[in-house]
Design an enzyme around this catalytic site. Structure first.
Site, PDB file in Angstrom:
ATOM      1  N   ARG A  60       0.651  -1.054  -0.055  1.00 50.57           N
ATOM      2  CA  ARG A  60      -0.394  -0.069   0.221  1.00 50.57           C
ATOM      3  C   ARG A  60       0.754   1.404  -0.353  1.00 50.57           C
ATOM      4  NH1 ARG A  60      -1.671   0.177   4.508  1.00 50.57           N
ATOM      5  NH2 ARG A  60      -1.079  -0.856   5.652  1.00 50.57           N
ATOM      6  N   LYS A 200      -8.793  -2.222   0.675  1.00 50.43           N
ATOM      7  CA  LYS A 200      -8.637  -0.487   2.011  1.00 50.43           C
ATOM      8  C   LYS A 200      -9.922   0.861   1.389  1.00 50.43           C
ATOM      9  CE  LYS A 200      -5.887  -3.462   4.531  1.00 50.43           C
ATOM     10  NZ  LYS A 200      -7.175  -3.965   5.558  1.00 50.43           N
ATOM     11  N   HIS A 219     -10.944  -3.050  12.098  1.00 49.78           N
ATOM     12  CA  HIS A 219      -9.311  -3.867  11.372  1.00 49.78           C
ATOM     13  C   HIS A 219      -9.024  -5.190  12.251  1.00 49.78           C
ATOM     14  CE1 HIS A 219      -5.326  -3.917   9.202  1.00 49.78           C
ATOM     15  NE2 HIS A 219      -5.783  -4.660   8.796  1.00 49.78           N
ATOM     16  N   SER A 239      -1.448  -6.114   9.413  1.00 46.42           N
ATOM     17  CA  SER A 239      -0.615  -6.583   8.165  1.00 46.42           C
ATOM     18  C   SER A 239       0.803  -7.736   9.070  1.00 46.42           C
ATOM     19  CB  SER A 239      -0.848  -6.252   6.710  1.00 46.42           C
ATOM     20  OG  SER A 239      -2.239  -6.303   7.053  1.00 46.42           O
ATOM     21  N   LYS A 243      -3.382 -12.450  12.129  1.00 45.74           N
ATOM     22  CA  LYS A 243      -5.081 -12.091  12.158  1.00 45.74           C
ATOM     23  C   LYS A 243      -5.397 -13.309  11.440  1.00 45.74           C
ATOM     24  CE  LYS A 243      -6.417  -8.145  10.153  1.00 45.74           C
ATOM     25  NZ  LYS A 243      -4.738  -7.820   9.836  1.00 45.74           N
ATOM     26  N   THR A 244      -4.865 -13.582   9.999  1.00 49.65           N
ATOM     27  CA  THR A 244      -5.707 -14.299   9.080  1.00 49.65           C
ATOM     28  C   THR A 244      -4.829 -15.781  10.169  1.00 49.65           C
ATOM     29  OG1 THR A 244      -5.221 -13.314   7.316  1.00 49.65           O
ATOM     30  CG2 THR A 244      -5.222 -16.041   7.222  1.00 49.65           C
ATOM     31  N   ASP A 258     -10.524  -9.510   8.028  1.00 49.82           N
ATOM     32  CA  ASP A 258      -8.950  -8.569   7.929  1.00 49.82           C
ATOM     33  C   ASP A 258     -10.364  -7.435   8.799  1.00 49.82           C
ATOM     34  OD1 ASP A 258      -7.212  -7.399   7.491  1.00 49.82           O
ATOM     35  OD2 ASP A 258      -8.011  -6.830   5.798  1.00 49.82           O
ATOM     36  N   ARG A 324       0.844 -12.545  -2.028  1.00 47.20           N
ATOM     37  CA  ARG A 324      -0.445 -12.862  -0.815  1.00 47.20           C
ATOM     38  C   ARG A 324      -0.849 -13.113  -1.858  1.00 47.20           C
ATOM     39  NH1 ARG A 324      -2.290  -9.887   3.144  1.00 47.20           N
ATOM     40  NH2 ARG A 324      -1.008  -8.442   4.253  1.00 47.20           N
TER      41      ARG A 324
END
Length: 532
Positions: A60, A200, A219, A239, A243-244, A258, A324
């Protein structure tokens, strides 16, 4: 020429976007892949995946995101965190982008942000790249085909990677631009192929809209117990904090990985898919996510692969550490059919501590939870943002500052109110370093983290004996079945205890210095939870 299913009264030309080449509305995955291959946007991978490189930008560009300063939002935006763009700059940007689009083919996807229809928004994505259409079909929620006949968007996102902004003319920072105009209900993205900007931008949009409706945008990932949506857990974190990975627990039902909302009705996913990091991904450690890398339509982003066999290299980060894969939620076998859950019973705040100071888990009071939520301490992981090549300690308020258009207290107060109303138990979990700082210590063992989370979620951890952490004041368990006792006391994992103490004091001071900005806006009990 146009093709695909669309509301006949809601074509691009009805909104002044004219002179384009072919416009493809709501193509399904096979057609999008065919288009992307025909245009040379990537390669067909094993199992029918789509392999793509995003070129110059593999993460990003948060500094290139701007909010248009219009009268309706001027008093509500956290301007210290969000770059301004003038209405005149946006108007010039829009006109120049329309000129850029003339004669070119575009791909339109009419999608929904939010699984709870009471709070969802309709989003029209207009993309220059066919594979971006495939990506966003995974990331947002797909309406039933019949619903497309009457679809009317609440917001429109136009993404033109081939367009380069003019900072002087368009009132932006560089040739790359993400411009959000809440008054015009439009988002313009240019100068970057990184697909994450699409999702995003919608997350930022919901972060602005939902608090006015009493909904806490988060988030976070989320899951719930099998056959028991009331037993819901949410996992805050930037990130790279897990989390995932940690929410994809085969013993629980995945709500999403997410972005979620917490309303008076419960928890709901914003998305229809997952966007998982694949560096060092293995079938042994994360079989469900690994399996998606060979499923039809999965977007494989910025991964090195064998040109003959198309076999993916999960260890080669020469393109980026932020490699990713993007796939629909249903590719995870234990994913929720509804993407809905109850009010969170447990709230997990994930942090990646590169200092090696924080314990692997700690229990927080409601005031401490707001303190750590506003602090948002973690380490930026290599590749997630441009220019980050190794873990970098940072404070990202609400565990997602780049996506927060409102002031942090707006989200912090909402979270605190909901914790108080629904009685959630809050935990801080460190997935970062132990036995020393980055470069000396080692990453927290994933098995230990999973064991601690299982104990927290099944309720057994609250029955443990706790000690008061001398640095941060929160409660730390002294023993947990299946976890080495020494791991629970980070000072004992260091060879030099005095070096640990010095590092701890350094981190304590960083927390205190960072939190000064919030002191004028918070209640006394949260101030008391702050480190002085």
């Amino acid at each position: 020429m146009t093709s695909g299913r669309v509301n006949p009264q809601n074509r691009l030309e009805d909104h002044g976007i004219e002179g384009l080449g072919n416009v493809y509305y709501n193509l399904l995955e096979p057609s999008l892949i065919e288009e992307a291959l025909k245009r040379g946007e990537g390669h067909l991978g094993q199992g029918g995946t789509f392999l793509v490189s995003t070129g110059k930008f593999t993460g990003r560009s948060p500094k290139d995101k701007h909010v248009v300063n219009t009268p309706d939002v001027a008093d509500h935006i956290w301007w210290e965190n969000n770059a301004q763009m003038s209405p005149e700059g946006f108007d010039a940007l829009y006109q120049d982008m329309l000129a850029h689009m003339k004669g070119k083919d575009y791909y339109v996807q009419d999608l929904v942000g939010g699984s709870d229809p009471a709070y969802s928004i309709n989003v029209r994505m207009v993309t220059e790249l066919a594979w971006h259409g495939l990506f966003i079909r995974h990331m947002l929620r797909r309406p039933e085909r019949d619903a497309l006949d009457d679809f009317v968007q609440d917001f429109t996102v136009i993404n033109c990677p081939g367009f380069k902004a003019d900072p002087a003319k368009h009132d932006c920072r560089s040739e790359t631009v993400i411009a959000m105009n809440f008054e015009r209900k439009m988002i313009l993205i240019g100068g970057t192929e990184y697909a994450g900007e699409n999702k995003k931008s919608v997350f930022t949009l919901l972060n602005y809209i939902l608090p006015e409706k009493g909904v806490m945008p988060m988030h976070c990932s989320a899951n719930h117990a099998i056959n028991n949506p009331i037993d819901t857990a949410i996992f805050f974190g930037l990130s790279g904090t897990g989390k995932t990975t940690l929410s994809a627990d085969p013993e629980r039902v995945l709500i999403g990985d997410d972005e979620h909302g917490w309303s008076d009705r419960g928890t709901f996913n914003f998305e229809g898919g997952c966007y998982a990091k694949t560096i060092n991904l293995s079938a042994e450690a994360e079989p469900e996510i690994y399996a998606t890398t060979q499923k039809f339509g999965t977007v494989i982003e910025n991964m090195v692969f064998d040109e003959e066999t198309l076999e993916l290299d999960f260890k080669d980060d020469s393109l980026t550490a932020n490699m990713r894969c993007a796939y629909p939620l249903e590719y995870i076998s234990n994913a929720s059919d509804t993407a809905l859950g109850g009010h969170p019973k447990n709230i997990i705040m994930l942090t990646c501590d590169a200092f090696g100071v924080l314990p692997p888990i700690a229990r927080l009071t409601p005031a401490q939870a707001m303190y750590h939520f506003l602090s948002g301490f973690t380490s930026k992981v290599a590749g997630t943002e441009r220019g980050v090549t190794e873990p970098e300690p940072t404070f990202s308020t609400c565990f997602g500052a780049p996506f927060m258009p409102r002031r942090p207290e707006a989200y912090g107060n909402l979270l605190r109110e909901k914790i108080a109303k629904h009685g959630a138990t809050c935990w801080l979990v460190n997935t970062g370093w132990t036995g020393g700082a980055y470069g000396t210590g080692s990453r927290m063992p994933i098995r230990a983290t999973r064991a601690l989370l299982h104990a927290a979620l099944d309720g057994s951890l609250v029955e443990s004996t706790f000690r008061k952490d001398p640095n941060f004041g929160f409660d730390v368990p002294t023993s947990v079945q299946g976890v080495a006792e020494v791991l629970l006391d980070p000072r004992r994992t260091w060879e030099d205890s005095e070096a640990y103490d010095a590092q701890a004091q350094k981190l304590v001071q960083m927390f205190a210095d960072n939190f000064e900005q919030y002191v004028p806006y918070i209640d006394d009990d949260v101030k008391a939870a702050a480190i002085s």
